[in-house]
Scaffold this active site. Structure first.
Site, PDB file in Angstrom:
ATOM      1  N   HIS A   1     -32.901  56.531  28.001  1.00 10.27           N
ATOM      2  CA  HIS A   1     -32.081  56.517  29.220  1.00 10.27           C
ATOM      3  C   HIS A   1     -32.005  57.971  29.692  1.00 10.27           C
ATOM      4  O   HIS A   1     -32.770  58.804  29.226  1.00 10.27           O
ATOM      5  CB  HIS A   1     -30.694  55.922  28.949  1.00 10.27           C
ATOM      6  CG  HIS A   1     -30.044  56.373  27.685  1.00 10.27           C
ATOM      7  ND1 HIS A   1     -30.147  55.666  26.496  1.00 10.27           N
ATOM      8  CD2 HIS A   1     -29.285  57.455  27.388  1.00 10.27           C
ATOM      9  CE1 HIS A   1     -29.482  56.292  25.543  1.00 10.27           C
ATOM     10  NE2 HIS A   1     -28.941  57.393  26.055  1.00 10.27           N
ATOM     11  N   ASN A   2     -31.144  58.283  30.653  1.00 13.19           N
ATOM     12  CA  ASN A   2     -31.101  59.640  31.216  1.00 13.19           C
ATOM     13  C   ASN A   2     -32.498  60.102  31.627  1.00 13.19           C
ATOM     14  O   ASN A   2     -33.017  61.115  31.155  1.00 13.19           O
ATOM     15  CB  ASN A   2     -30.505  60.632  30.202  1.00 13.19           C
ATOM     16  CG  ASN A   2     -29.036  60.407  29.950  1.00 13.19           C
ATOM     17  OD1 ASN A   2     -28.461  59.436  30.426  1.00 13.19           O
ATOM     18  ND2 ASN A   2     -28.416  61.299  29.201  1.00 13.19           N
TER      19      ASN A   2
ATOM     20  N   HIS B   1     -26.436  50.990  28.333  1.00 16.89           N
ATOM     21  CA  HIS B   1     -27.064  51.762  27.243  1.00 16.89           C
ATOM     22  C   HIS B   1     -26.174  51.786  26.011  1.00 16.89           C
ATOM     23  O   HIS B   1     -26.494  52.442  25.022  1.00 16.89           O
ATOM     24  CB  HIS B   1     -27.398  53.177  27.704  1.00 16.89           C
ATOM     25  CG  HIS B   1     -26.271  54.170  27.644  1.00 16.89           C
ATOM     26  ND1 HIS B   1     -25.011  53.913  28.139  1.00 16.89           N
ATOM     27  CD2 HIS B   1     -26.214  55.433  27.155  1.00 16.89           C
ATOM     28  CE1 HIS B   1     -24.235  54.975  27.962  1.00 16.89           C
ATOM     29  NE2 HIS B   1     -24.937  55.907  27.361  1.00 16.89           N
ATOM     30  N   GLY B   2     -25.053  51.080  26.048  1.00 19.47           N
ATOM     31  CA  GLY B   2     -24.157  51.020  24.912  1.00 19.47           C
ATOM     32  C   GLY B   2     -22.882  50.310  25.304  1.00 19.47           C
ATOM     33  O   GLY B   2     -22.840  49.572  26.295  1.00 19.47           O
TER      34      GLY B   2
ATOM     35  N   ASP C   1     -28.730  65.606  29.287  1.00 15.09           N
ATOM     36  CA  ASP C   1     -29.500  65.313  28.071  1.00 15.09           C
ATOM     37  C   ASP C   1     -30.698  64.447  28.446  1.00 15.09           C
ATOM     38  O   ASP C   1     -30.731  63.240  28.217  1.00 15.09           O
ATOM     39  CB  ASP C   1     -28.610  64.619  27.044  1.00 15.09           C
ATOM     40  CG  ASP C   1     -29.232  64.621  25.654  1.00 15.09           C
ATOM     41  OD1 ASP C   1     -30.268  65.273  25.455  1.00 15.09           O
ATOM     42  OD2 ASP C   1     -28.665  63.973  24.756  1.00 15.09           O
TER      43      ASP C   1
ATOM     44  N   ASN D   1     -21.788  61.951  20.869  1.00 16.60           N
ATOM     45  CA  ASN D   1     -22.030  60.586  20.396  1.00 16.60           C
ATOM     46  C   ASN D   1     -23.404  60.398  19.753  1.00 16.60           C
ATOM     47  O   ASN D   1     -23.849  59.265  19.560  1.00 16.60           O
ATOM     48  CB  ASN D   1     -21.847  59.582  21.545  1.00 16.60           C
ATOM     49  CG  ASN D   1     -22.848  59.810  22.671  1.00 16.60           C
ATOM     50  OD1 ASN D   1     -23.598  60.778  22.687  1.00 16.60           O
ATOM     51  ND2 ASN D   1     -22.844  58.905  23.642  1.00 16.60           N
TER      52      ASN D   1
ATOM     53  N   HIS E   1     -29.747  58.053  17.646  1.00 19.57           N
ATOM     54  CA  HIS E   1     -29.429  58.253  19.058  1.00 19.57           C
ATOM     55  C   HIS E   1     -29.289  59.747  19.312  1.00 19.57           C
ATOM     56  O   HIS E   1     -28.409  60.395  18.756  1.00 19.57           O
ATOM     57  CB  HIS E   1     -28.119  57.546  19.418  1.00 19.57           C
ATOM     58  CG  HIS E   1     -27.614  57.864  20.793  1.00 19.57           C
ATOM     59  ND1 HIS E   1     -26.295  58.171  21.063  1.00 19.57           N
ATOM     60  CD2 HIS E   1     -28.262  57.925  21.988  1.00 19.57           C
ATOM     61  CE1 HIS E   1     -26.148  58.400  22.360  1.00 19.57           C
ATOM     62  NE2 HIS E   1     -27.328  58.263  22.944  1.00 19.57           N
TER      63      HIS E   1
END
Length: 466
Positions: free
Chosen positions: A337-338, A394-395, A147, A225, A255
């Protein structure tokens, strides 16, 4: 009678690997040996293939030797370095052994320069989720993730927070009307966006082939998520970058990532990387592309496009909800992120920093670190710690796999915990239950050296897939 023409299959039959070498051989034979019989051309190419040193300085054929060397090196299994480079782990007591092993493997790649493991880390494919890896002139598609450019986006509004209780039914309807979730889902009439005029959609084959899908899915979110939430943002200090007083604000937090476009790009270039660079089985998903190669440069451009597309999706989500609320946001805060970034370490070296499920936390960089649907997220400012490769979590990170969560958590358990926290949930599955996630307060305590907390976000109405 016309001279019989040399074909690619003829060269392939000599043992040449599929790739650029065959095309180059055809071009060189046509340029320098056009009047030579086909059998003689094949004899030359066969001799070169089996005795490359004879032709290494050949004025006409040295380039073919170089290309064969490059292709043979790609196909040869690459050994990991003896002993992994050291890396800092934050919140080690909350991280499963599988994630640590994956990080140790990544730190053994010959292109690795530095790395760190964030406190929300858990096992994934290739680089663990929560893994940060700095490499020398190399990008790892699975170090970025499927992703691509997945991100957080938060908007604050000049509306009283009691609106969340007073107009709960209306806000739930706003989420139902203005968000879409799940694989292949999108709006019947998607909004246009300037991103579709980008040259990458013309110049990169995999992006071009997925442009229509990207247009259909713009402004939507994935499954798992991914979420869009109404909640309460609390700014804890007057000293902030937003020129807003401390206090409570109605807010929207989203998100999600780059949808089918990013997933297709990730899979396409991961396949190229693993075909061209053979690693030991446990490291195979860490195959990289050199940034000075055609494939590496193309992936970098496609990755950047997917990241910008993810941002465009979020902006449309917030634009739709802002219109529904009849308000313009006071501020928008976002981070992704990613992704992979070109950054410099403290000694001035330029490196490629992969953050797979990790938030950029360079000095002064703003970000959002969410908890679960029943725990707060945090608005943060990075402190720029090099030992963490300028990153943070990131979480909260998963403490249970999706299968574990579905096998051990009941719908009744979820309903009770949501009621206890005053959270309304639209959609969502047992695999995303709050109990499947680590304690966000433990995670934040583990990275207090990495980020400064500017405020919090508490979810109240949550929309997810299903």
């Amino acid at each position: 009678m016309a001279r019989e023409k040399l074909k690619g299959k003829d060269i392939l039959d000599l043992g040449y690997p599929e790739g650029k070498a065959i095309g180059l051989a055809l071009n060189l034979m046509d340029k320098y040996y056009k009047s030579t019989a086909k059998d003689e051309q094949l004899a030359i190419l066969n001799d070169l293939f089996h005795n490359p040193e004879k032709y290494r300085h050949h004025k006409k054929l040295e380039k073919l030797v170089q290309e064969l060397d490059a292709e043979k090196n790609k196909l040869r299994e690459i050994a990991l370095t003896e002993g992994a480079l050291d890396f800092k782990t934050y919140g080690a007591e909350y991280i499963e052994p599988g994630a640590v092993f994956q990080m140790e493997t990544a730190m053994s790649l010959p292109v690795t320069v530095a790395g760190a493991l964030m406190p929300d880390a858990h096992q994934g494919y290739g680089l663990p989720i929560g893994g940060v890896l700095a490499t020398n002139n190399a990008v790892i598609p699975y170090g970025v993730g499927v992703d691509i450019g997945c991100r957080m986006c938060l908007t604050l509004y000049d509306l009283p927070v009691h609106t969340l209780d007073r107009d709960k039914a209306k806000l739930k309807q706003f989420l139902n009307d203005n968000t879409r979730f799940g694989a292949g889902k999108g709006f019947e009439k998607p909004m246009d966006d300037p991103i579709f005029a980008r040259q990458e959609f013309k110049e990169i084959a995999v992006a071009r082939a997925n442009k229509d899908k990207a247009r259909e899915q713009i402004g939507s979110s994935g499954s798992g998520n991914h979420f869009v939430e109404f909640g309460i943002a609390e700014l804890s200090s007057e000293q902030n970058e937003f020129d807003l007083p401390a206090g409570s604000y109605l807010a929207v937090l989203s998100h999600s990532g780059s949808r089918g476009l990013g997933a297709t790009i990730a899979n396409h270039y991961t396949k190229l990387a693993t075909q061209n660079r053979k690693l030991p089985p446990h490291a195979r998903h860490l195959a990289w592309l050199d940034l000075d190669s055609e494939e590496g440069q193309e992936y970098w451009a496609a990755m950047t496009l997917a990241g910008d597309y993810a941002s465009a999706c979020h902006h449309q989500i917030h634009e739709r909800l802002g219109k529904a609320l009849g308000e313009k946001p006071l501020v928008m805060i976002e981070n992704h992120h990613n992704f992979a970034w070109k950054e410099k370490l403290g000694d001035g070296r330029e490196v490629i920093v992969h953050r797979k499920g990790a938030t950029p936390a360079g000095k002064g960089v703003l970000g959002i670190i969410p908890g679960s649907m029943t725990s707060p997220g945090f608005i943060v400012r990075g402190k720029g710690v090099e030992e963490a490769v300028y990153s943070a979590s990131h979480g909260a990170g998963r403490i249970m796999s999706r299968r574990q969560a579905m096998d051990t958590i009941s719908a009744k358990d979820v309903k009770e915990i949501l009621a206890r926290h005053g959270v309304e949930l639209i959609g969502g599955g047992l695999d995303e239950a709050p109990m499947a996630y680590k304690n966000i307060h433990h995670v934040m305590a583990s990275q207090a050296d990495l980020v400064e907390v500017l405020g919090t976000f508490t979810p109240r109405i949550v929309r997810m897939d299903r």
